[in-house]
Design an enzyme around this catalytic site. Structure first.
Site, PDB file in Angstrom:
ATOM      1  N   TYR A   1      32.451  44.497  41.762  1.00 28.18           N
ATOM      2  CA  TYR A   1      32.693  43.631  40.810  1.00 28.18           C
ATOM      3  C   TYR A   1      32.042  43.984  39.615  1.00 28.18           C
ATOM      4  O   TYR A   1      32.402  44.030  38.447  1.00 28.18           O
ATOM      5  CB  TYR A   1      33.051  42.207  41.265  1.00 28.18           C
ATOM      6  CG  TYR A   1      33.494  41.225  40.391  1.00 28.18           C
ATOM      7  CD1 TYR A   1      34.694  41.445  39.942  1.00 28.18           C
ATOM      8  CD2 TYR A   1      32.563  40.171  39.775  1.00 28.18           C
ATOM      9  CE1 TYR A   1      35.315  40.403  39.078  1.00 28.18           C
ATOM     10  CE2 TYR A   1      33.337  39.405  38.727  1.00 28.18           C
ATOM     11  CZ  TYR A   1      34.511  39.544  38.420  1.00 28.18           C
ATOM     12  OH  TYR A   1      34.857  38.362  37.477  1.00 28.18           O
TER      13      TYR A   1
ATOM     14  N   ASP B   1      52.168  46.159  37.540  1.00 32.07           N
ATOM     15  CA  ASP B   1      50.886  46.325  38.409  1.00 32.07           C
ATOM     16  C   ASP B   1      50.184  47.017  37.355  1.00 32.07           C
ATOM     17  O   ASP B   1      50.389  48.096  36.923  1.00 32.07           O
ATOM     18  CB  ASP B   1      51.329  46.996  39.674  1.00 32.07           C
ATOM     19  CG  ASP B   1      49.980  47.295  40.500  1.00 32.07           C
ATOM     20  OD1 ASP B   1      48.783  47.349  39.945  1.00 32.07           O
ATOM     21  OD2 ASP B   1      50.043  47.269  41.643  1.00 32.07           O
ATOM     22  N   VAL B   2      48.825  46.680  36.821  1.00 32.93           N
ATOM     23  CA  VAL B   2      48.151  47.437  35.858  1.00 32.93           C
ATOM     24  C   VAL B   2      47.601  48.713  36.638  1.00 32.93           C
ATOM     25  O   VAL B   2      46.898  49.280  35.765  1.00 32.93           O
ATOM     26  CB  VAL B   2      47.013  46.508  35.354  1.00 32.93           C
ATOM     27  CG1 VAL B   2      47.237  45.453  34.783  1.00 32.93           C
ATOM     28  CG2 VAL B   2      46.009  46.158  36.501  1.00 32.93           C
TER      29      VAL B   2
ATOM     30  N   THR C   1      39.325  28.718  39.902  1.00 29.51           N
ATOM     31  CA  THR C   1      40.657  29.206  40.073  1.00 29.51           C
ATOM     32  C   THR C   1      40.453  29.795  41.671  1.00 29.51           C
ATOM     33  O   THR C   1      39.712  29.791  42.344  1.00 29.51           O
ATOM     34  CB  THR C   1      40.820  30.573  39.209  1.00 29.51           C
ATOM     35  OG1 THR C   1      39.855  31.569  39.536  1.00 29.51           O
ATOM     36  CG2 THR C   1      40.585  30.316  37.967  1.00 29.51           C
TER      37      THR C   1
ATOM     38  N   VAL D   1      34.676  29.713  37.263  1.00 27.73           N
ATOM     39  CA  VAL D   1      35.714  29.025  37.080  1.00 27.73           C
ATOM     40  C   VAL D   1      36.523  28.438  38.143  1.00 27.73           C
ATOM     41  O   VAL D   1      36.580  29.354  39.266  1.00 27.73           O
ATOM     42  CB  VAL D   1      36.595  30.057  36.076  1.00 27.73           C
ATOM     43  CG1 VAL D   1      37.747  28.872  35.478  1.00 27.73           C
ATOM     44  CG2 VAL D   1      35.891  30.648  34.898  1.00 27.73           C
TER      45      VAL D   1
HETATM   46  N1  LIG Z   1      37.352  32.644  38.336  1.00 29.22           N
HETATM   47  C1  LIG Z   1      36.036  33.014  38.157  1.00 29.22           C
HETATM   48  O1  LIG Z   1      35.144  32.386  38.285  1.00 29.22           O
HETATM   49  C2  LIG Z   1      35.888  34.079  36.876  1.00 29.22           C
HETATM   50  C3  LIG Z   1      34.674  34.125  36.396  1.00 29.22           C
HETATM   51  C4  LIG Z   1      34.802  35.490  35.318  1.00 29.22           C
HETATM   52  C5  LIG Z   1      35.499  36.224  35.337  1.00 29.22           C
HETATM   53  N2  LIG Z   1      36.891  36.006  35.657  1.00 29.22           N
HETATM   54  C6  LIG Z   1      37.934  36.979  35.306  1.00 29.22           C
HETATM   55  O2  LIG Z   1      38.895  36.427  34.918  1.00 29.22           O
HETATM   56  C7  LIG Z   1      40.085  37.150  35.300  1.00 29.22           C
HETATM   57  C8  LIG Z   1      40.828  36.201  36.061  1.00 29.22           C
HETATM   58  O3  LIG Z   1      40.378  35.587  37.116  1.00 29.22           O
HETATM   59  P1  LIG Z   1      41.062  34.091  37.790  1.00 29.22           P
HETATM   60  O4  LIG Z   1      39.616  33.509  38.198  1.00 29.22           O
HETATM   61  O5  LIG Z   1      41.971  33.599  36.914  1.00 29.22           O
HETATM   62  O6  LIG Z   1      41.833  35.082  38.855  1.00 29.22           O
HETATM   63  P2  LIG Z   1      43.274  34.853  40.080  1.00 29.22           P
HETATM   64  O7  LIG Z   1      43.521  33.302  39.725  1.00 29.22           O
HETATM   65  O8  LIG Z   1      42.954  35.526  40.932  1.00 29.22           O
HETATM   66  O9  LIG Z   1      44.123  35.451  38.822  1.00 29.22           O
HETATM   67  C9  LIG Z   1      44.066  36.693  38.798  1.00 29.22           C
HETATM   68  C10 LIG Z   1      45.236  37.481  37.838  1.00 29.22           C
HETATM   69  O10 LIG Z   1      45.314  38.976  37.929  1.00 29.22           O
HETATM   70  C11 LIG Z   1      46.477  39.206  38.210  1.00 29.22           C
HETATM   71  N3  LIG Z   1      46.267  40.645  38.895  1.00 29.22           N
HETATM   72  C12 LIG Z   1      45.541  40.828  39.929  1.00 29.22           C
HETATM   73  N4  LIG Z   1      45.718  42.134  40.444  1.00 29.22           N
HETATM   74  C13 LIG Z   1      46.649  42.584  39.434  1.00 29.22           C
HETATM   75  C14 LIG Z   1      47.355  44.026  39.063  1.00 29.22           C
HETATM   76  N5  LIG Z   1      46.990  45.097  39.899  1.00 29.22           N
HETATM   77  N6  LIG Z   1      48.452  44.031  38.263  1.00 29.22           N
HETATM   78  C15 LIG Z   1      48.611  43.207  37.597  1.00 29.22           C
HETATM   79  N7  LIG Z   1      48.204  41.684  37.482  1.00 29.22           N
HETATM   80  C16 LIG Z   1      47.060  41.681  38.789  1.00 29.22           C
HETATM   81  C17 LIG Z   1      47.075  38.210  39.276  1.00 29.22           C
HETATM   82  O11 LIG Z   1      48.348  38.123  39.197  1.00 29.22           O
HETATM   83  P3  LIG Z   1      49.377  38.670  40.677  1.00 29.22           P
HETATM   84  O12 LIG Z   1      48.615  38.680  42.024  1.00 29.22           O
HETATM   85  O13 LIG Z   1      50.458  38.078  40.459  1.00 29.22           O
HETATM   86  O14 LIG Z   1      49.602  40.295  40.297  1.00 29.22           O
HETATM   87  C18 LIG Z   1      46.416  36.979  38.685  1.00 29.22           C
HETATM   88  O15 LIG Z   1      47.516  36.640  37.449  1.00 29.22           O
HETATM   89  C19 LIG Z   1      39.643  38.315  36.342  1.00 29.22           C
HETATM   90  O16 LIG Z   1      39.531  39.507  35.614  1.00 29.22           O
HETATM   91  C20 LIG Z   1      38.274  37.977  36.602  1.00 29.22           C
HETATM   92  O17 LIG Z   1      37.443  38.920  37.038  1.00 29.22           O
HETATM   93  C21 LIG Z   1      36.995  35.066  36.723  1.00 29.22           C
END
Ligand SMILES: NC(=O)c1ccc[n+]([C@@H]2O[C@H](COP(=O)([O-])OP(=O)(O)OC[C@H]3O[C@@H](n4cnc5c(N)ncnc54)[C@H](OP(=O)(O)O)[C@@H]3O)[C@@H](O)[C@H]2O)c1
Length: 258
Positions: free
Chosen positions: A164, A70-71, A198, A196
């Site tokens: 955020y 956990d970060v 996700t 994105v």
């Molecule tokens: N999706 C978008 O539209 C978008 C756009 C711009 C930026 N982003 C950024 O891209 C990154 C990934 O987003 P995503 O869309 O791929 O989201 P996601 O599918 O929800 O994935 C989030 C990832 O972060 C991990 N995580 C969350 N809390 C954590 C913690 N306390 N310790 C360690 N790992 C943790 C989750 O794993 P576990 O739950 O297994 O810990 C998961 O692997 C984020 O920083 C987000 O802000 C996303």
């Protein structure tokens, strides 16, 4: 001067630690870094999902290990770096992707615990990993690259996402400052995805009117696939970006361009 060609994009012999690698953008980045030659330490909280990322990489012929952590927990981050280094060798590349965004609404309705939780994962968690990485690179007199996955919300305001957006703007400030402070040994850049497809954006995609409003602001007229973000991380992590530091690389289908 190096020969022209794709060699400068190769990550052969590098070790990359990717947070948030259990799904979504972080998983795509881990897979793409491995395809470019890096050995990957995949970090997130969910063991099973991390194992799936590792299996994906191994079945494509790459090398990876799962580092559950956990970060927001100092000892867990330290143990993850130790495990990565024991198994794969010194970490050359850190990708700070782990993030969360549980709040969508009027800032006046936000409770401070939620604000602090979002900041503790997105900002402090990323700093904790960057500091651990920076210390280790410094101790071995080495070099490396950090890629902070910020957001288009790190460069423009996004209504109803105040904590955020604050965390991602702060991540951009952290990126620029560490880039200046740690040059020339460590390059530090931010990657700023737009919307994105996700789990993260499932809520907005399921709400037809919000989704249609967002699409109107995206010249490419769609959300990205995670794979469309990952190539930029490979670029920023490797020698092709050897003169790039302190930059915010926006990959948003044109969202912030107008
Ligand atoms: N999706 C978008 O539209 C978008 C756009 C711009 C930026 N982003 C950024 O891209 C990154 C990934 O987003 P995503 O869309 O791929 O989201 P996601 O599918 O929800 O994935 C989030 C990832 O972060 C991990 N995580 C969350 N809390 C954590 C913690 N306390 N310790 C360690 N790992 C943790 C989750 O794993 P576990 O739950 O297994 O810990 C998961 O692997 C984020 O920083 C987000 O802000 C996303």
């Amino acid at each position: 001067m190096s020969e022209p060609g794709l060699d400068r994009f190769s990550l052969d012999g590098r070790v990359a630690l990717v947070t948030g690698a259990s799904r979504g953008i972080g998983e795509a980045i881990a897979v793409e870094l491995a395809a470019a030659g890096a050995s990957v330490a995949a970090l997130a909280r969910s063991d099973d999902d991390l194992d799936a990322t590792v299996e994906r990489i191994e079945s494509a012929g790459g090398e990876a290990i799962a580092c559950p952590a956990d970060v927001t927990v100092e000892e867990e981050v330290r143990a993850a770096f130790d495990a990565a280094e024991d198994a794969l060798g010194p970490v050359d590349v850190l990708v700070n992707d782990a993030g969360t965004n549980p709040f969508f609404g009027d800032a006046r309705d936000l409770d401070i615990d939620t604000w602090e939780h979002i900041l503790s994962v997105n900002l402090t968690g990323a700093f904790r990993c960057a500091a651990a990485f920076g210390r280790r690179v410094g101790e071995r007199d080495g070099s490396g690259a950090v890629v902070n996955v910020a957001s288009v919300g790190g460069v423009v305001g996004l209504p109803y996402q105040t904590p955020y957006v604050a965390s991602k703007h702060a991540m951009v400030g952290m990126t620029r400052t560490l880039a200046v402070e740690w040059a020339p040994e460590i390059r530090v850049n931010a990657l700023a995805p737009g919307y994105v497809e996700t789990e993260f954006t499932a809520g907005v995609r399921e709400n037809e009117s919000i989704y249609e409003d967002l699409l109107r602001d995206i010249p490419q007229d769609r959300f990205a696939d995670p794979e469309e973000i990952a190539g930029a991380a490979v670029y920023l992590a490797g020698d092709a970006a050897s003169y790039t530091t302190g930059e915010v690389h926006v990959v948003d289908g044109g969202y912030a361009a107008h």
